[in-house]
Motif scaffolding. Structure first.
Motif, PDB file in Angstrom:
ATOM      1  N   ARG A 160      47.031  -3.622  23.573  1.00 28.75           N
ATOM      2  CA  ARG A 160      46.531  -4.291  22.693  1.00 28.75           C
ATOM      3  C   ARG A 160      45.888  -5.551  23.278  1.00 28.75           C
ATOM      4  O   ARG A 160      44.938  -6.229  22.586  1.00 28.75           O
ATOM      5  CB  ARG A 160      47.666  -5.058  21.877  1.00 28.75           C
ATOM      6  CG  ARG A 160      48.214  -4.101  21.042  1.00 28.75           C
ATOM      7  CD  ARG A 160      49.645  -4.879  20.228  1.00 28.75           C
ATOM      8  NE  ARG A 160      49.157  -6.085  19.657  1.00 28.75           N
ATOM      9  CZ  ARG A 160      49.898  -7.039  19.338  1.00 28.75           C
ATOM     10  NH1 ARG A 160      51.522  -7.125  19.868  1.00 28.75           N
ATOM     11  NH2 ARG A 160      49.601  -8.168  18.861  1.00 28.75           N
ATOM     12  N   PHE A 161      45.684  -5.454  24.507  1.00 35.80           N
ATOM     13  CA  PHE A 161      45.225  -6.829  25.405  1.00 35.80           C
ATOM     14  C   PHE A 161      43.933  -6.041  26.592  1.00 35.80           C
ATOM     15  O   PHE A 161      43.447  -7.061  26.866  1.00 35.80           O
ATOM     16  CB  PHE A 161      46.224  -7.454  26.055  1.00 35.80           C
ATOM     17  CG  PHE A 161      47.238  -7.884  25.095  1.00 35.80           C
ATOM     18  CD1 PHE A 161      46.969  -9.194  24.442  1.00 35.80           C
ATOM     19  CD2 PHE A 161      48.405  -7.250  24.849  1.00 35.80           C
ATOM     20  CE1 PHE A 161      48.024  -9.670  23.586  1.00 35.80           C
ATOM     21  CE2 PHE A 161      49.562  -7.867  24.052  1.00 35.80           C
ATOM     22  CZ  PHE A 161      49.158  -8.961  23.214  1.00 35.80           C
ATOM     23  N   ASP A 162      43.925  -4.903  26.864  1.00 40.24           N
ATOM     24  CA  ASP A 162      42.976  -4.260  27.701  1.00 40.24           C
ATOM     25  C   ASP A 162      42.690  -3.082  27.328  1.00 40.24           C
ATOM     26  O   ASP A 162      43.135  -2.385  26.514  1.00 40.24           O
ATOM     27  CB  ASP A 162      43.888  -4.443  29.310  1.00 40.24           C
ATOM     28  CG  ASP A 162      44.350  -5.529  29.629  1.00 40.24           C
ATOM     29  OD1 ASP A 162      43.586  -6.420  30.004  1.00 40.24           O
ATOM     30  OD2 ASP A 162      45.603  -5.651  29.896  1.00 40.24           O
ATOM     31  N   LEU A 163      41.228  -2.711  27.700  1.00 40.16           N
ATOM     32  CA  LEU A 163      40.680  -1.300  27.553  1.00 40.16           C
ATOM     33  C   LEU A 163      41.419  -0.328  28.355  1.00 40.16           C
ATOM     34  O   LEU A 163      40.592   0.238  29.292  1.00 40.16           O
ATOM     35  CB  LEU A 163      39.072  -1.735  27.883  1.00 40.16           C
ATOM     36  CG  LEU A 163      38.447  -2.557  26.937  1.00 40.16           C
ATOM     37  CD1 LEU A 163      37.212  -2.557  27.232  1.00 40.16           C
ATOM     38  CD2 LEU A 163      38.533  -2.308  25.459  1.00 40.16           C
ATOM     39  N   CYS A 164      42.575  -0.143  27.921  1.00 42.10           N
ATOM     40  CA  CYS A 164      43.247   1.258  28.676  1.00 42.10           C
ATOM     41  C   CYS A 164      44.247   1.721  27.660  1.00 42.10           C
ATOM     42  O   CYS A 164      44.441   1.364  26.748  1.00 42.10           O
ATOM     43  CB  CYS A 164      44.192   0.483  29.922  1.00 42.10           C
ATOM     44  SG  CYS A 164      45.221  -0.526  29.644  1.00 42.10           S
ATOM     45  N   VAL A 165      44.540   3.090  28.285  1.00 44.23           N
ATOM     46  CA  VAL A 165      45.574   3.906  27.461  1.00 44.23           C
ATOM     47  C   VAL A 165      46.571   4.222  28.314  1.00 44.23           C
ATOM     48  O   VAL A 165      46.435   4.504  29.613  1.00 44.23           O
ATOM     49  CB  VAL A 165      44.915   5.225  27.042  1.00 44.23           C
ATOM     50  CG1 VAL A 165      45.743   6.127  26.584  1.00 44.23           C
ATOM     51  CG2 VAL A 165      43.619   4.636  26.132  1.00 44.23           C
ATOM     52  N   ILE A 166      47.711   4.363  27.835  1.00 44.34           N
ATOM     53  CA  ILE A 166      48.806   4.814  28.771  1.00 44.34           C
ATOM     54  C   ILE A 166      49.491   6.256  28.416  1.00 44.34           C
ATOM     55  O   ILE A 166      49.556   6.187  27.134  1.00 44.34           O
ATOM     56  CB  ILE A 166      50.132   3.837  28.880  1.00 44.34           C
ATOM     57  CG1 ILE A 166      51.133   4.016  29.645  1.00 44.34           C
ATOM     58  CG2 ILE A 166      50.760   3.729  27.416  1.00 44.34           C
ATOM     59  CD1 ILE A 166      52.300   2.826  29.979  1.00 44.34           C
ATOM     60  N   THR A 167      49.800   7.017  29.121  1.00 47.96           N
ATOM     61  CA  THR A 167      50.114   8.252  28.800  1.00 47.96           C
ATOM     62  C   THR A 167      51.354   8.695  29.518  1.00 47.96           C
ATOM     63  O   THR A 167      51.726   8.319  30.502  1.00 47.96           O
ATOM     64  CB  THR A 167      49.067   9.312  29.252  1.00 47.96           C
ATOM     65  OG1 THR A 167      48.707   9.313  30.750  1.00 47.96           O
ATOM     66  CG2 THR A 167      47.671   9.189  28.487  1.00 47.96           C
ATOM     67  N   ALA A 168      52.276   9.570  28.862  1.00 42.80           N
ATOM     68  CA  ALA A 168      53.293   9.980  29.731  1.00 42.80           C
ATOM     69  C   ALA A 168      53.475  11.633  29.435  1.00 42.80           C
ATOM     70  O   ALA A 168      53.233  12.142  28.251  1.00 42.80           O
ATOM     71  CB  ALA A 168      54.538   9.460  28.611  1.00 42.80           C
ATOM     72  N   SER A 169      53.950  12.104  30.217  1.00 38.72           N
ATOM     73  CA  SER A 169      53.824  13.708  30.647  1.00 38.72           C
ATOM     74  C   SER A 169      54.924  14.254  31.004  1.00 38.72           C
ATOM     75  O   SER A 169      56.049  13.887  31.549  1.00 38.72           O
ATOM     76  CB  SER A 169      52.644  13.847  31.600  1.00 38.72           C
ATOM     77  OG  SER A 169      52.512  15.105  32.199  1.00 38.72           O
ATOM     78  N   ALA A 170      54.975  15.580  30.834  1.00 36.32           N
ATOM     79  CA  ALA A 170      56.185  16.421  31.039  1.00 36.32           C
ATOM     80  C   ALA A 170      56.017  16.485  32.730  1.00 36.32           C
ATOM     81  O   ALA A 170      56.857  17.287  33.518  1.00 36.32           O
ATOM     82  CB  ALA A 170      56.074  17.901  30.416  1.00 36.32           C
ATOM     83  N   ASP A 171      55.025  15.965  33.293  1.00 39.03           N
ATOM     84  CA  ASP A 171      55.018  16.267  34.905  1.00 39.03           C
ATOM     85  C   ASP A 171      55.843  15.172  35.488  1.00 39.03           C
ATOM     86  O   ASP A 171      55.700  14.712  36.674  1.00 39.03           O
ATOM     87  CB  ASP A 171      53.739  16.207  35.454  1.00 39.03           C
ATOM     88  CG  ASP A 171      52.847  14.834  35.329  1.00 39.03           C
ATOM     89  OD1 ASP A 171      53.438  13.980  34.721  1.00 39.03           O
ATOM     90  OD2 ASP A 171      51.594  14.773  35.519  1.00 39.03           O
ATOM     91  N   LYS A 172      56.696  14.225  34.590  1.00 43.21           N
ATOM     92  CA  LYS A 172      57.539  13.387  35.146  1.00 43.21           C
ATOM     93  C   LYS A 172      56.838  11.861  35.455  1.00 43.21           C
ATOM     94  O   LYS A 172      57.685  10.945  36.026  1.00 43.21           O
ATOM     95  CB  LYS A 172      58.497  13.807  36.392  1.00 43.21           C
ATOM     96  CG  LYS A 172      59.187  15.056  36.154  1.00 43.21           C
ATOM     97  CD  LYS A 172      59.973  15.611  37.355  1.00 43.21           C
ATOM     98  CE  LYS A 172      60.365  16.740  37.487  1.00 43.21           C
ATOM     99  NZ  LYS A 172      61.087  17.351  38.698  1.00 43.21           N
ATOM    100  N   THR A 173      55.530  11.872  35.100  1.00 42.80           N
ATOM    101  CA  THR A 173      55.027  10.825  35.524  1.00 42.80           C
ATOM    102  C   THR A 173      54.472   9.815  34.214  1.00 42.80           C
ATOM    103  O   THR A 173      54.108  10.499  33.123  1.00 42.80           O
ATOM    104  CB  THR A 173      53.912  10.738  36.421  1.00 42.80           C
ATOM    105  OG1 THR A 173      52.617  11.585  35.778  1.00 42.80           O
ATOM    106  CG2 THR A 173      54.410  11.549  37.568  1.00 42.80           C
ATOM    107  N   ILE A 174      53.881   8.604  34.402  1.00 48.88           N
ATOM    108  CA  ILE A 174      53.258   7.875  33.526  1.00 48.88           C
ATOM    109  C   ILE A 174      51.853   7.358  33.866  1.00 48.88           C
ATOM    110  O   ILE A 174      51.970   6.990  35.194  1.00 48.88           O
ATOM    111  CB  ILE A 174      54.079   6.596  33.240  1.00 48.88           C
ATOM    112  CG1 ILE A 174      55.315   6.992  32.346  1.00 48.88           C
ATOM    113  CG2 ILE A 174      53.353   5.804  31.805  1.00 48.88           C
ATOM    114  CD1 ILE A 174      56.800   6.473  32.985  1.00 48.88           C
ATOM    115  N   ARG A 175      50.995   7.334  33.296  1.00 50.27           N
ATOM    116  CA  ARG A 175      49.535   6.986  33.926  1.00 50.27           C
ATOM    117  C   ARG A 175      49.081   6.046  32.846  1.00 50.27           C
ATOM    118  O   ARG A 175      49.025   6.090  31.645  1.00 50.27           O
ATOM    119  CB  ARG A 175      48.560   8.138  34.162  1.00 50.27           C
ATOM    120  CG  ARG A 175      49.009   9.316  35.108  1.00 50.27           C
ATOM    121  CD  ARG A 175      48.163  10.176  35.284  1.00 50.27           C
ATOM    122  NE  ARG A 175      48.575  11.279  36.367  1.00 50.27           N
ATOM    123  CZ  ARG A 175      48.034  11.596  37.693  1.00 50.27           C
ATOM    124  NH1 ARG A 175      46.804  10.975  37.975  1.00 50.27           N
ATOM    125  NH2 ARG A 175      48.350  12.230  38.388  1.00 50.27           N
TER     126      ARG A 175
END
Length: 295
Positions: free
Chosen positions: A122-137
């Motif tokens: 809501r505050f920056d031009l970014c997206v967060i993703t959660a994956s089956a590879d055990k990581t968040i990006r």
């Protein structure tokens, strides 16, 4: 789909592959929702003119359609300004699309397995993703670059969502864990293990003080953020320690060494205890020398 007392207000035709994910507009003036499917398509549906008071069932028509991914679409999120939608897929990519035309803006490539969750900040031009590879990006919308990668879950990460004005986020996974992260330092600052199986979903309160999690263990758990209370407790403890240090100095001046040792132990400050013992040693040393001179 229904509202109010679960009465049907409109009907929309599911894609041939079956519905999988959907999300609504964020602004009050918004009049649409987006759906994603196992048939790999994205659709924008208009709900213009739909009244919650109407008893007439209306069939909705699509405003835009695009073949978005090579595999199932697992997750969707609409940006806070209703200008974009992000789709996360089993094909290991996430895509940001401009609304309402569904024009591709940027493709986010880097995860090694399917993506289960996407969310805009809501505050920056970014997206967060959660994956089956055990990581968040964390990704930049501007150029699609991966800004940060967060590792710590031992199984698929099923959901990630921002809190604290985008400075932190929480995640849950197939390892049954709920984790709290700080974006700036890449650190997992807390891990909570209260579910006995996968934690599939959570919902965050508007003020982010409350959190509800739901898992495959057939349990819904409510969490309360004690950060403010812990800060207040730490502040009070600091004030108490300042008063105790002052009291310690006073009893040492009064040569009340028994009480001084007790306070020093309570403070759990080795340096202060050493200072008290040194003071006692000096006191008895000089007192002994005086006796020698008198005799």
């Amino acid at each position: 789909m229904g509202f109010g007392q679960h009465s049907l207000r409109w009907n929309w035709q599911s894609p041939s592959g079956g519905g999988w994910s959907s999300c609504f507009h964020k602004k009050k003036k918004g009049k649409f929702f987006v759906s994603g499917s196992r048939d790999r398509t994205l659709k924008v549906w208009s709900i213009e003119g739909i009244s919650l008071d109407s008893q007439v069932v209306k069939k909705l028509e699509t405003k835009a359609l695009v073949l978005a991914h090579d595999k199932d679409i697992n997750s969707l999120a609409v940006a806070p300004n209703d200008a974009y939608v992000c789709s996360g897929s089993q094909d290991r990519t996430a895509c940001v699309w401009r609304l309402p035309e569904l024009v591709l803006v940027v493709k986010l490539v880097g995860h090694k397995r399917g993506i289960w969750s996407v969310e805009f900040s809501r505050f920056d031009l970014c997206v967060i993703t959660a994956s089956a590879d055990k990581t968040i990006r964390l990704w930049s919308i501007a150029d699609g670059s991966c800004l940060k990668t967060f590792e710590g879950h031992t199984a698929s990460v099923l959901r990630a969502s921002f809190i604290s004005r985008g400075t932190q986020f929480v995640s849950c996974g197939a390892d049954g864990l709920l984790k709290l992260w700080t974006v700036k330092t890449n650190e997992c600052i807390a891990t909570y293990d209260q579910h006995e199986d996968k934690v599939w979903a959570f919902a965050i309160g508007q003020k982010t003080e409350m959190l509800a999690t739901g898992g495959s263990d057939a349990r819904i758990k409510l969490w309360h953020d004690n950060t403010a209370a812990e800060k207040e407790e730490a502040f009070q403890k600091k004030e108490e320690n300042i008063l105790k240090v002052q009291e310690l100095e006073n009893v040492v001046l009064d040569a009340d060494y028994t009480k001084a040792i007790k306070i020093a132990f309570e403070l759990r400050i080795p340096q202060k205890l050493l200072e008290v013992l040194s003071e006692i040693h000096s006191f008895w040393f000089f007192k002994g020398r005086k006796r020698q001179k008198i005799s």
